[in-house]
Design an enzyme around this catalytic site. Structure first.
Site: not given
Length: 487
Positions: A62, A96
């Site tokens: 998103c 990440r």
């Protein structure tokens, strides 16, 4: 190597067969996102950046993920508030592997999670006062923080909170930049709009409201690394090469980056963009406003590294051009050793790629350098210009898929039967349970860096480790398993 792939395979027939599972309307819509690359094609021939079909299992993220998780989150000397319920911040927390140098909790906050923890009463009565209190607490508890960003989650946009007013008032009060980012997850069709929103906020709230540091002294060789998030140390590997050819890297956007580096960027001579999709907006703005040229570069694999170094050097004087040739020659023995070790073990192996950003094209030649073939590739959130940039990397017959659904990808893999799937964490265990070697290409499966010459050695080792691991001898892919005999 052949100039085409999937020879003898009816790839178009496979696509038609897979799409037969959908109702007619959905089948027609999805057919526009899937293509088999033809010779001399000007682009990949697929539609992109369109809303996913309701009911299918899309692998997209998103707008909040694109802003907080990609662009803003890695800036280490700022605190990024996930403004809304706790879940969005929790699931985007340090996922990440954006490496950084610093003392966490003292002058760097990259692996910490800050949230306004919205409750039902905040939805009903608004959260502006709570946000102001959170900012006060952050400034008191972490006095060395250089700035704060407010990363809006879905409820903020739905209830109409005025985060811009809070940001202006508190910035004046504490004397530090506070950047409100309207990246509510319902905006746009994927995380791509979150990248764009984040870029616009840097333009409007950093460039327009701050100045380069007074002690900054420019040189003719100042460049920036833009769109490298230092996953597994990638930006450091790229920086080493740029500095070896004589350039000075004045900013990293945004892996291991700082607010001061963002502020200094308008002083650069050239902006070097790694992830075009997430950062081309701010590069174009700086080209228009500050007359700073930009170029996309690719440091995956020795072929692209050498080509990119030469293109970068061509923007500077003869000294930099000579240095680039020296650096390429310096690392050639390492490249030869890596290829001698791994190419015989990997040559001819087939790969299917599905990730976001830039990797569905940038990593292609790194595989080619090892003698491997890309038989399918596609993006989660690409735009048309990404597929135009992909065309020259891949070969005739390559299966191209945009926003591929979980069902489609699984069926394509079953039909084409690659030796390796290179995709994300959501797909990893599906294909491993199918008996297929897999590499997680969003964050390098806890490895890396993959950029630069040193990174190529790690990349080659990891691909060999995945494909030639003896564990695959203990179970079979579904198409190799014999059906159990009926009793």
């Amino acid at each position: 190597m052949s100039l085409s792939v999937n020879e003898g395979v009816d790839v178009k027939g496979i696509v038609d067969s897979v799409l037969e599972a959908y109702p007619e309307k959905s089948r027609k819509r999805r057919a526009k996102h899937i293509n088999v690359l033809e010779a001399e094609a000007k682009d990949c021939g697929v539609k992109s950046n369109i809303k996913s079909i309701p009911g299918v299992m899309t692998i997209r993220g998103c707008a909040y993920a694109g802003s907080k998780g990609v662009v803003w989150g890695p800036i280490k000397d700022m605190i990024h508030i996930s403004h809304g319920p706790v879940g969005c911040g929790y699931y985007s927390w340090s996922g990440r592997r954006n490496y950084y140098v610093g003392d966490t909790g003292v002058d760097s906050w990259g692996t910490m999670h800050f949230t306004s923890d919205f409750q039902e009463k905040d939805i009903v009565f608004g959260g502006d006062k709570k946000l102001a209190k959170v900012i006060d607490e952050i400034n008191e508890l972490f006095p060395l923080v250089n700035g704060i960003s407010i990363q809006s989650e879905c409820p903020i946009g739905l209830i109409g909170d005025d985060i811009e007013a809070v940001a202006r008032n508190k910035a004046a009060e504490i004397g530090k930049p506070i950047i409100p980012v309207r990246c509510e997850g319902f905006r746009g069709v994927s995380q791509s709009l979150g990248h764009h929103i984040a870029n616009d906020c840097i333009r409007d709230w950093v460039f327009e409201k701050t100045e380069p540091k007074s002690d900054f002294v420019a040189t003719p060789y100042d460049v920036t690394i833009i769109g490298d998030y230092n996953i597994g140390g990638d930006a450091w590997a790229s920086r080493i090469l740029l500095e070896e050819i004589g350039l000075r890297v004045i900013a990293q956007w945004s892996g291991d980056g700082t607010l001061a580096e963002l502020e200094n960027t308008p002083k650069a001579k050239v902006n070097l963009i790694h992830c075009y999709r997430s950062m081309n907006y701010i590069a174009r703005h700086m080209e228009e406003k500050y007359n700073i040229p930009w170029m996309e570069y690719n440091f995956f694999g020795p072929s692209q590294i050498a080509e990119s170094l030469r293109k970068i050097a061509a923007l500077f004087d003869d000294k930099i051009k000579e240095n680039a040739e020296k650096v390429i020659a310096k690392y050639q023995p390492m490249v030869d050793a890596v290829l001698a070790k791994y190419k015989p073990r990997l040559e001819g192996k087939k790969v299917m790629i599905y990730v976001g950003g830039l990797r569905p094209r940038h990593v292609v030649d790194a595989y080619h350098d090892l003698g491997m073939e890309i038989v399918g590739t596609g993006y989660e959130f690409a735009h048309n210009d990404d597929y135009q940039r992909t065309n020259h990397y891949v070969k005739e017959g390559t299966l191209i898929y945009d926003d591929v659904t979980a069902y489609e990808l699984e069926k394509f893999v079953e039909a084409i039967r690659p030796d390796l799937v290179a995709s994300g964490i959501k797909e990893k265990y599906v294909f491993q349970k199918m008996g297929l070697p897999f590499r997680q290409m969003h964050s390098w499966d806890y490895s890396g860096p993959y950029h630069g010459y040193d990174g190529f050695a790690i990349f080659a080792r990891d691909m060999d480790m995945a494909i030639n691991n003896p564990v695959w001898g203990f179970f079979k892919a579904p198409w190799d398993a014999k059906p159990a005999a009926a009793e």
